[in-house]
Motif scaffolding. Structure first.
Motif, short mmCIF file in Angstrom:
data_model
loop_
_atom_site.label_atom_id
_atom_site.label_comp_id
_atom_site.label_asym_id
_atom_site.label_seq_id
_atom_site.Cartn_x
_atom_site.Cartn_y
_atom_site.Cartn_z
N ALA A 117 -9.55 79.97 -47.92
CA ALA A 117 -8.39 80.34 -48.82
C ALA A 117 -8.65 79.65 -49.95
CB ALA A 117 -7.00 80.33 -47.93
N HIS A 118 -8.62 79.99 -51.09
CA HIS A 118 -8.88 79.16 -52.49
C HIS A 118 -8.02 79.34 -53.28
CE1 HIS A 118 -11.70 79.24 -56.18
NE2 HIS A 118 -10.97 78.20 -56.10
N ASN A 119 -7.56 78.48 -54.07
CA ASN A 119 -6.57 78.18 -55.06
C ASN A 119 -7.33 77.49 -56.23
OD1 ASN A 119 -3.71 76.29 -55.97
ND2 ASN A 119 -4.70 78.21 -57.03
N GLY A 120 -7.65 78.14 -57.42
CA GLY A 120 -8.51 77.52 -58.45
C GLY A 120 -9.42 78.56 -59.26
N ASN A 121 -10.33 78.01 -59.88
CA ASN A 121 -11.36 78.74 -60.54
C ASN A 121 -12.70 78.22 -60.69
OD1 ASN A 121 -10.58 81.46 -61.26
ND2 ASN A 121 -10.62 81.23 -63.38
#
Ligand code: AMP
Length: 498
Positions: A117-121
């Motif tokens: 699960a990823h938060n960011g770019n």
């Protein structure tokens, strides 16, 4: 390329999101549900949870479009058995509303099952994706989080033996903003990129370990805050507890200041600073920078609440909660077209006219992006008979794109790039306008300026973006198949490189 050129709704997934993880609790899924519930403000488009028990048993997953409370029910949570869980809540952006982009994402690679699960770019997602496709990876989504998943699921390809055994080496290839929670066959892993753009905290609950984007998620489940995951830290949690690896080259910290301004929940603490208190100080700074004689200070709820409070306290002007918010509507940015966006702005707030009639009003919001919200609020106040309307904004003018995960429109669509300050004032229909400046904003956080990414205000990008490797290049492609390799053993995903 702009969103309008995008031929498919699945284009332009970006990642303003909330992540949560649990290691070692019999109710891991339910805890993750509540954790995501508390992180709902970080993403309202889709939600998902993956759980697991002992190594080798299949991961269980449920993800769907919608709010956390809509996506899960008791029956679903009971079916998500396991002592470990990761969860994700995804932000909706410019029209990309697609279940294939919902997270967590899962794969079965040489190191066994893996979910992230990823938060960011990422800013080099296109380059990495090209390379992975050349080496045979088939992509299911247009999402740069899937690039990370492929990197982790495959051998790194490096010659160094330890590096090719461990996924830590693979993570070094990613550039940009990535706060991750990962589930492997045996572990829960938390990752913060070396710049630390997005937050991640570690907590403890009844012998179990939890990771969350923000501390507000711990409050809800009564988890004890242990510490922040540091920029560049990879924390690997297994039956022996957490241990840290530092696979990245050290970089200058660049935490997104917009988390303090707008994005994080006011009850969260980031770097030991309470977000609501920082916002109140922003309001005080704003009042010192742009004082005005007025009868009342009115916040644009909820984003302007604390700054308005600070403004009112600093100048001893009464605070008036004159806008009433309808809480059952998503954020206005969810709307894909300008027409709907205007509608959503109007539908969201109602004004108690009697509170503002014949008054000199200061209206405070945290930010102006396109100017839609501020203009609508000034119009409301005027129509209700306010004598004067003074607009105050608790951050500097937005002039630059965010490449690290905050959803802002193309720079040419930012109001501060289209008009001078006095023209902005005219456009909004206000009697005066005042923005906070960068130094005052930083001062309000009580943290050093060097800690922050201020790129959306000053254009100084901590990780420079190569336009030739723009993420939109890859987002136009649509891989359909999957690379599934069944693992026959379950080594530690994050075996040390040392
Ligand atoms: P605009 O109406 O385009 O000027 O947007 C400004 C309003 O949207 C303010 O009330 C902000 O609190 C809010 N806002 C600012 N940035 C964002 C973002 N990235 N996503 C959603 N809402 C935002």
């Amino acid at each position: 390329m702009t969103p309008a050129d995008c031929p498919d709704d699945a284009c332009f997934p970006t990642h303003e999101c909330g992540v949560f993880a649990v290691f070692g609790h019999p109710n891991a899924a339910a805890l993750t549900y509540y954790g995501l519930f508390a992180l709902q403000h970080r993403g309202q488009e889709s939600a998902g949870i993956v759980t697991a028990n002992e190594p080798g048993s299949p991961f269980k997953v449920h993800k769907a479009m919608g709010l956390v409370g809509q996506v899960f029910n008791q029956q679903i949570l009971e079916s998500l058995q396991g002592q470990r869980a990761i969860g994700h809540t995804r932000y909706s952006t410019t029209g990309s509303s697609n279940i294939t982009n919902a997270q967590p994402m899962l794969a079965n690679g040489v190191r066994g099952q893996i979910a992230i699960a990823h938060n960011g770019n990422l800013i080099n997602a296109g380059e990495l994706r090209d390379e992975l496709e050349t080496r045979g990876s088939l992509f299911q989504t247009t999402n740069d989080s899937e690039v990370l998943l492929h990197l982790l699921a495959q051998p790194s390809g490096a010659n160094h033996a330890a590096e090719s055994r461990s996924a830590l080496g693979a993570l070094r290839r990613a550039r940009g903003a990535f706060t991750l929670v990962i589930m492997s066959e045996r572990e829960i892993i938390g990752v913060r990129d070396p710049f630390g753009f997005r937050p991640l905290v570690l907590g403890k609950l009844e012998g179990a370990w939890v990771l969350a984007s923000e501390t507000c998620a711990f409050d809800l489940i009564h988890a004890e805050f242990v510490r922040e995951i540091a920029p560049g830290e990879v924390v690997i949690i297994d039956e022996n507890g957490p241990r840290s690896e530092w696979p990245f080259r050290q970089e200058k910290k660049a935490f997104c200041i917009f988390e303090y301004v707008y994005f994080a929940r006011p009850d969260s603490f980031i770097d030991d600073i309470n977000v609501a208190a920082a916002r109140t100080r922003m309001g005080r700074e704003l009042a010192r920078l742009h004082p005005v004689e007025a009868d009342i200070v009115v916040p644009v709820p909820d984003s302007g609440n604390y700054a308005a409070l600070g403004f009112s306290e600093e100048l001893s002007i009464p605070f008036a909660h004159a806008f009433v918010r309808n809480h059952y509507i998503g954020r206005t940015f969810l709307a894909p077209s300008q027409l709907i966006r205007d509608f959503n702005v109007r539908i969201k707030l109602n004004l108690i006219k009697e509170m503002v009639r014949d008054k000199r009003v200061v209206v405070v919001d945290d930010s102006i992006v396109r100017g839609t919200t501020a203009r609508a609020r000034v119009t409301n106040l005027r129509e209700a008979g306010a004598k004067e309307v003074h607009m105050r904004v608790s951050c500097p003018p937005h002039r630059f794109a965010c490449h690290y995960g905050i959803d802002f429109p193309d720079p040419e669509d930012l109001l501060a790039n289209q008009l001078s300050l006095s023209k902005i004032c005219d456009y909004l229909g206000a009697d005066s306008i005042g923005y906070l400046d960068t130094d005052s904003l930083v001062r309000a956080t009580e943290l050093p300026k060097e800690n922050f990414c201020l790129a959306c205000f000053n254009g100084n990008y901590p990780v420079p973006v190569d336009p030739n490797l723009d993420k939109y290049i890859m987002e136009r492609r649509h891989g359909r198949a999957n690379t599934l390799v069944v693992a026959d053993e379950h080594p530690s995903l994050f075996e040390s490189l040392k």
